[in-house]
Design a protein around this motif. Structure first.
Motif, mmCIF file in Angstrom:
data_model
loop_
_atom_site.group_PDB
_atom_site.id
_atom_site.type_symbol
_atom_site.label_atom_id
_atom_site.label_comp_id
_atom_site.label_asym_id
_atom_site.label_seq_id
_atom_site.Cartn_x
_atom_site.Cartn_y
_atom_site.Cartn_z
ATOM 1 N N GLY A 90 -2.108 -5.626 0.912
ATOM 2 C CA GLY A 90 -3.234 -6.043 0.149
ATOM 3 C C GLY A 90 -3.179 -6.642 -1.322
ATOM 4 O O GLY A 90 -4.029 -7.045 -1.786
ATOM 5 N N LEU A 91 -1.840 -6.788 -1.608
ATOM 6 C CA LEU A 91 -1.489 -7.373 -2.913
ATOM 7 C C LEU A 91 -1.631 -8.884 -3.203
ATOM 8 O O LEU A 91 -1.703 -9.440 -4.252
ATOM 9 C CB LEU A 91 -0.111 -7.148 -3.564
ATOM 10 C CG LEU A 91 0.178 -5.602 -3.749
ATOM 11 C CD1 LEU A 91 1.618 -5.406 -3.905
ATOM 12 C CD2 LEU A 91 -0.899 -4.859 -4.594
ATOM 13 N N ALA A 128 8.556 -0.097 7.097
ATOM 14 C CA ALA A 128 7.508 -0.743 7.441
ATOM 15 C C ALA A 128 6.194 -0.038 6.866
ATOM 16 O O ALA A 128 5.227 -0.665 6.245
ATOM 17 C CB ALA A 128 7.453 -0.290 9.054
ATOM 18 N N LEU A 129 6.544 1.245 6.548
ATOM 19 C CA LEU A 129 5.153 1.785 5.544
ATOM 20 C C LEU A 129 5.253 1.362 4.227
ATOM 21 O O LEU A 129 4.291 1.018 3.859
ATOM 22 C CB LEU A 129 5.637 3.305 5.520
ATOM 23 C CG LEU A 129 4.492 4.209 4.829
ATOM 24 C CD1 LEU A 129 3.184 4.023 5.348
ATOM 25 C CD2 LEU A 129 5.018 5.691 4.666
ATOM 26 N N GLY A 130 6.424 1.266 3.449
ATOM 27 C CA GLY A 130 6.355 0.565 2.243
ATOM 28 C C GLY A 130 5.839 -1.022 2.417
ATOM 29 O O GLY A 130 5.053 -1.148 1.424
ATOM 30 N N VAL A 163 -1.949 -6.736 -10.992
ATOM 31 C CA VAL A 163 -1.772 -5.743 -10.040
ATOM 32 C C VAL A 163 -2.594 -4.449 -10.456
ATOM 33 O O VAL A 163 -2.084 -3.829 -11.491
ATOM 34 C CB VAL A 163 -0.505 -5.516 -9.434
ATOM 35 C CG1 VAL A 163 -0.602 -4.443 -8.499
ATOM 36 C CG2 VAL A 163 -0.026 -6.922 -8.984
ATOM 37 N N LEU A 164 -3.738 -3.920 -9.998
ATOM 38 C CA LEU A 164 -4.192 -2.568 -10.415
ATOM 39 C C LEU A 164 -4.543 -2.590 -11.939
ATOM 40 O O LEU A 164 -4.544 -1.717 -12.598
ATOM 41 C CB LEU A 164 -3.304 -1.426 -10.137
ATOM 42 C CG LEU A 164 -3.209 -1.273 -8.736
ATOM 43 C CD1 LEU A 164 -1.985 -0.344 -8.433
ATOM 44 C CD2 LEU A 164 -4.329 -0.929 -7.785
ATOM 45 N N GLY A 165 -5.248 -3.832 -12.307
ATOM 46 C CA GLY A 165 -5.447 -4.075 -13.736
ATOM 47 C C GLY A 165 -4.544 -4.180 -14.787
ATOM 48 O O GLY A 165 -4.804 -4.297 -16.121
ATOM 49 N N ARG A 203 1.113 -12.194 -6.070
ATOM 50 C CA ARG A 203 1.412 -10.978 -6.874
ATOM 51 C C ARG A 203 2.884 -10.581 -6.067
ATOM 52 O O ARG A 203 3.725 -10.191 -6.765
ATOM 53 C CB ARG A 203 0.298 -10.181 -6.771
ATOM 54 C CG ARG A 203 -0.943 -10.275 -7.246
ATOM 55 C CD ARG A 203 -2.156 -9.094 -7.044
ATOM 56 N NE ARG A 203 -3.281 -9.313 -7.886
ATOM 57 C CZ ARG A 203 -4.190 -10.129 -7.247
ATOM 58 N NH1 ARG A 203 -3.908 -10.373 -5.900
ATOM 59 N NH2 ARG A 203 -5.055 -10.237 -7.809
ATOM 60 N N LEU A 204 2.851 -10.555 -4.944
ATOM 61 C CA LEU A 204 4.156 -10.342 -4.203
ATOM 62 C C LEU A 204 5.212 -11.139 -4.603
ATOM 63 O O LEU A 204 6.419 -10.565 -4.794
ATOM 64 C CB LEU A 204 4.014 -10.249 -2.598
ATOM 65 C CG LEU A 204 3.192 -9.461 -1.876
ATOM 66 C CD1 LEU A 204 2.864 -9.517 -0.432
ATOM 67 C CD2 LEU A 204 3.683 -7.945 -2.146
ATOM 68 N N VAL A 205 5.053 -12.375 -4.757
ATOM 69 C CA VAL A 205 6.206 -13.349 -4.901
ATOM 70 C C VAL A 205 6.595 -12.745 -6.533
ATOM 71 O O VAL A 205 7.873 -12.660 -6.920
ATOM 72 C CB VAL A 205 5.783 -14.828 -5.178
ATOM 73 C CG1 VAL A 205 6.725 -15.353 -5.979
ATOM 74 C CG2 VAL A 205 5.535 -15.244 -3.897
#
Length: 225
Positions: free
Chosen positions: A112-113, A104-106, A183-185, A117-119
């Motif tokens: 926020g992605l 759950a933490l992960g 993602v993050l630049g 991006r998650l896909v």
């Protein structure tokens, strides 16, 4: 198994075929377009029904994934590949609550992605693990050709190779087409590769620090008795 494949194929083809019949341009589709088109075709009731159906489906899938993925840290801890903490079970429900909290933490860190991006990251990570399964199929066919199996891919070594070609090509095509996601630049592909490399480094670090592995949970229980 063949019937299940046919059923899954239909569940993908039928919605796409229905959308093709609307003659909408592919460029008009983006996140949320399903609900918008449902509203145009069937009014607010169809729009609400589609959104509710999507929410119920997502909840069901997520619930199933929580129950299945949380068993991976549990099994690894039982085999001595992770600390025994991850094998702790709830005394009443027998649920692996530490593993569930860790997962759950992960998942929470990924909220926020954004969906696209998650896909992309999911395709890369899941695709890599799926490619390893096809490689393992070929390796087992070469090393243990007479191993007893519940079912067997026909065609010998050619069949083992052929069954993985199309999925790997499709996954590669999906990754190439999603290079524009950031993602993050950095591209989602680069970010996913960093995650994969991090996993490999974590495995090697664990192997260096614990060459014999962590004490399997079963052994600890036996020693206590």
């Amino acid at each position: 198994m063949l019937a299940a494949v046919a059923l899954v194929t239909l569940t993908y083809v039928m919605p796409v075929a229905a959308l093709w019949m609307t003659r909408l341009a592919p460029a008009a589709w983006e996140t949320g377009s399903w609900a918008d088109v449902a509203g145009l075709l069937g009014g607010s009731l169809l729009r609400i029904g589609l959104v509710l159906g999507g929410m119920i489906s997502a909840f069901g899938m997520f619930n199933a994934l929580v129950m299945s993925y949380s068993r991976l840290p549990l099994a690894m801890a039982q085999d001595g590949m992770l600390p025994g903490l991850f094998a702790k079970m709830h005394p009443r429900t027998r649920a692996p609550w530490v593993a569930i909290l860790a997962c759950a933490l992960g998942w929470a860190m990924c909220l926020g992605l954004g969906f696209e991006r998650l896909v992309t990251i999911d395709i890369l990570l899941y695709g890599s693990s799926l490619a390893l399964e096809f490689v393992a199929l070929v390796a087992l066919r070469l090393r243990e050709p007479e191993l007893r199996r519940p079912f067997r891919v026909p065609g010998g070594i050619f069949g083992a190779l052929a069954v993985g070609v199309a999925p790997i090509l499709l996954l590669g095509f999906s990754v190439v087409r999603s290079q524009h996601e950031q993602v993050l630049g950095m591209s989602s592909f680069s970010f996913g590769m960093i995650l994969i490399v991090t996993g490999v480094l974590a495995y090697l670090l664990n192997l260096a620090l614990k060459p014999a592995g962590w004490a399997p949970v079963a052994e600890k229980t036996q020693a206590a008795l």
